[in-house]
Design a protein around this motif. Structure first.
Motif, short mmCIF file in Angstrom:
data_model
loop_
_atom_site.label_atom_id
_atom_site.label_comp_id
_atom_site.label_asym_id
_atom_site.label_seq_id
_atom_site.Cartn_x
_atom_site.Cartn_y
_atom_site.Cartn_z
N THR A 178 0.84 -1.20 0.00
CA THR A 178 0.00 0.00 0.00
C THR A 178 0.87 1.25 0.00
OG1 THR A 178 -1.79 -1.16 1.15
CG2 THR A 178 -1.82 1.25 1.25
N ALA A 179 1.90 1.26 0.84
CA ALA A 179 2.80 2.42 0.92
C ALA A 179 3.50 2.67 -0.41
CB ALA A 179 3.81 2.22 2.04
N LEU A 180 3.99 1.61 -1.05
CA LEU A 180 4.68 1.79 -2.32
C LEU A 180 3.76 2.37 -3.39
CD1 LEU A 180 6.81 -1.49 -2.41
CD2 LEU A 180 7.66 0.86 -2.17
N LEU A 181 2.53 1.90 -3.43
CA LEU A 181 1.56 2.44 -4.40
C LEU A 181 1.21 3.89 -4.07
CD1 LEU A 181 -0.80 -0.65 -4.73
CD2 LEU A 181 0.78 0.23 -6.46
N PHE A 182 1.12 4.19 -2.78
CA PHE A 182 0.77 5.54 -2.36
C PHE A 182 1.89 6.53 -2.67
CE2 PHE A 182 -0.64 8.66 0.96
CZ PHE A 182 -1.93 8.82 0.49
N ILE A 183 3.12 6.13 -2.42
CA ILE A 183 4.29 6.96 -2.73
C ILE A 183 4.32 7.31 -4.21
CG2 ILE A 183 6.82 6.96 -2.87
CD1 ILE A 183 6.75 5.23 -0.25
N GLU A 184 3.96 6.35 -5.03
CA GLU A 184 3.96 6.55 -6.49
C GLU A 184 3.04 7.72 -6.88
OE1 GLU A 184 3.84 3.54 -10.24
OE2 GLU A 184 2.27 3.28 -8.72
N HIS A 185 1.91 7.86 -6.20
CA HIS A 185 1.01 8.98 -6.50
C HIS A 185 1.69 10.31 -6.16
CE1 HIS A 185 -2.76 6.95 -7.57
NE2 HIS A 185 -2.31 5.98 -6.80
N GLY A 186 2.43 10.35 -5.06
CA GLY A 186 3.13 11.58 -4.68
C GLY A 186 4.28 11.91 -5.61
N THR A 187 5.06 10.91 -6.00
CA THR A 187 6.19 11.19 -6.89
C THR A 187 5.69 11.61 -8.28
OG1 THR A 187 6.43 8.86 -7.54
CG2 THR A 187 7.78 9.63 -5.68
N GLN A 188 4.54 11.10 -8.66
CA GLN A 188 3.98 11.52 -9.95
C GLN A 188 3.63 13.00 -9.92
OE1 GLN A 188 0.12 9.94 -11.15
NE2 GLN A 188 0.99 9.54 -13.18
N ILE A 244 5.91 11.66 1.99
CA ILE A 244 6.43 11.56 3.35
C ILE A 244 5.64 10.54 4.17
CG2 ILE A 244 6.83 12.83 5.50
CD1 ILE A 244 7.27 15.34 3.66
N GLY A 245 4.31 10.66 4.11
CA GLY A 245 3.47 9.70 4.83
C GLY A 245 3.65 8.29 4.30
N GLY A 246 3.78 8.17 2.98
CA GLY A 246 3.99 6.86 2.38
C GLY A 246 5.29 6.20 2.84
N VAL A 247 6.34 6.99 2.94
CA VAL A 247 7.63 6.45 3.40
C VAL A 247 7.52 6.01 4.87
CG1 VAL A 247 10.04 7.03 3.92
CG2 VAL A 247 9.05 7.66 1.71
N THR A 266 3.09 4.47 12.56
CA THR A 266 2.09 3.94 11.64
C THR A 266 0.68 4.40 11.96
OG1 THR A 266 3.48 2.02 11.24
CG2 THR A 266 1.14 1.81 10.65
N ARG A 267 0.27 4.27 13.21
CA ARG A 267 -1.12 4.59 13.54
C ARG A 267 -1.47 6.06 13.31
NH1 ARG A 267 -1.18 -0.02 17.89
NH2 ARG A 267 -2.82 -1.30 16.96
N PRO A 268 -0.71 7.02 13.85
CA PRO A 268 -1.08 8.41 13.60
C PRO A 268 -0.94 8.83 12.13
CG PRO A 268 0.94 8.31 14.91
CD PRO A 268 0.40 6.92 14.80
N VAL A 269 0.08 8.34 11.46
CA VAL A 269 0.26 8.68 10.04
C VAL A 269 -0.87 8.09 9.21
CG1 VAL A 269 1.74 8.36 8.01
CG2 VAL A 269 2.75 8.99 10.21
N ALA A 270 -1.23 6.84 9.49
CA ALA A 270 -2.33 6.20 8.75
C ALA A 270 -3.65 6.94 8.99
CB ALA A 270 -2.46 4.73 9.16
N PHE A 271 -3.85 7.47 10.19
CA PHE A 271 -5.06 8.24 10.49
C PHE A 271 -5.12 9.49 9.61
CE2 PHE A 271 -7.34 11.50 12.94
CZ PHE A 271 -8.56 10.85 13.12
N ILE A 272 -4.01 10.19 9.51
CA ILE A 272 -3.95 11.40 8.68
C ILE A 272 -4.17 11.05 7.21
CG2 ILE A 272 -2.39 13.22 7.83
CD1 ILE A 272 -1.15 13.15 10.73
N LEU A 273 -3.51 10.00 6.73
CA LEU A 273 -3.63 9.62 5.31
C LEU A 273 -5.03 9.11 4.99
CD1 LEU A 273 -0.16 7.94 4.65
CD2 LEU A 273 -0.86 10.33 4.31
#
Length: 129
Positions: free
Chosen positions: A22-32, A59-62, A70-77
């Motif tokens: 999930t993180a790798l796919l999410f990071i891809e959206h940011g780098t795009q 940043i959140g993806g990394v 994980t928990r607070p970052v996942a809440f924000i994302l």
């Protein structure tokens, strides 16, 4: 039934695989958005809201990738994806398959699950305990 019970011991690793992919796919959206990679149709500078989204995605993806906070970052994302869905996708159509929002919905609920479940195995959070 015994087969599936034996699989339970691998649950933390299944959760880690879900988190990492999930993180790798999410990071891809940011780098795009930020770097045009993978190739993007967006040109020029990003509007402030898209820039904020791109930074959260990278940043959140990394952080999710390595399993740190994980928990607070996942809440924000999760919240970011809910907002993205209702601002960018829902106005186009009621149906996610028609408005292109299925990815946003899936990210939202996977991140919401990570809020509850934590990082799983192979995470910095797990090492810090």
């Amino acid at each position: 039934m015994a087969f599936f019970e034996k699989l339970s011991r691998y649950q933390p690793y299944g959760l880690a695989a879900l988190r990492i992919i999930t993180a790798l796919l999410f990071i891809e959206h940011g780098t795009q958005k930020l770097f045009g990679f993978p190739a993007s149709t967006m040109e020029g500078s990003l509007p402030p809201m898209l820039l904020a989204a791109a930074l959260l995605e990278v940043i959140g993806g990394v952080l999710i990738l390595v399993g740190l906070f994980t928990r607070p970052v996942a809440f924000i994302l999760s919240g970011q994806m809910a907002v993205a869905y209702f601002m960018a996708h829902a106005p186009k159509s009621f149906f996610p398959v028609l408005n292109g929002g299925d990815g946003a919905i899936l990210f939202c609920f996977i991140f919401l699950y990570l809020v509850v479940a934590g990082a799983g195995a192979l995470s910095v959070d797990g090492q810090r305990r």
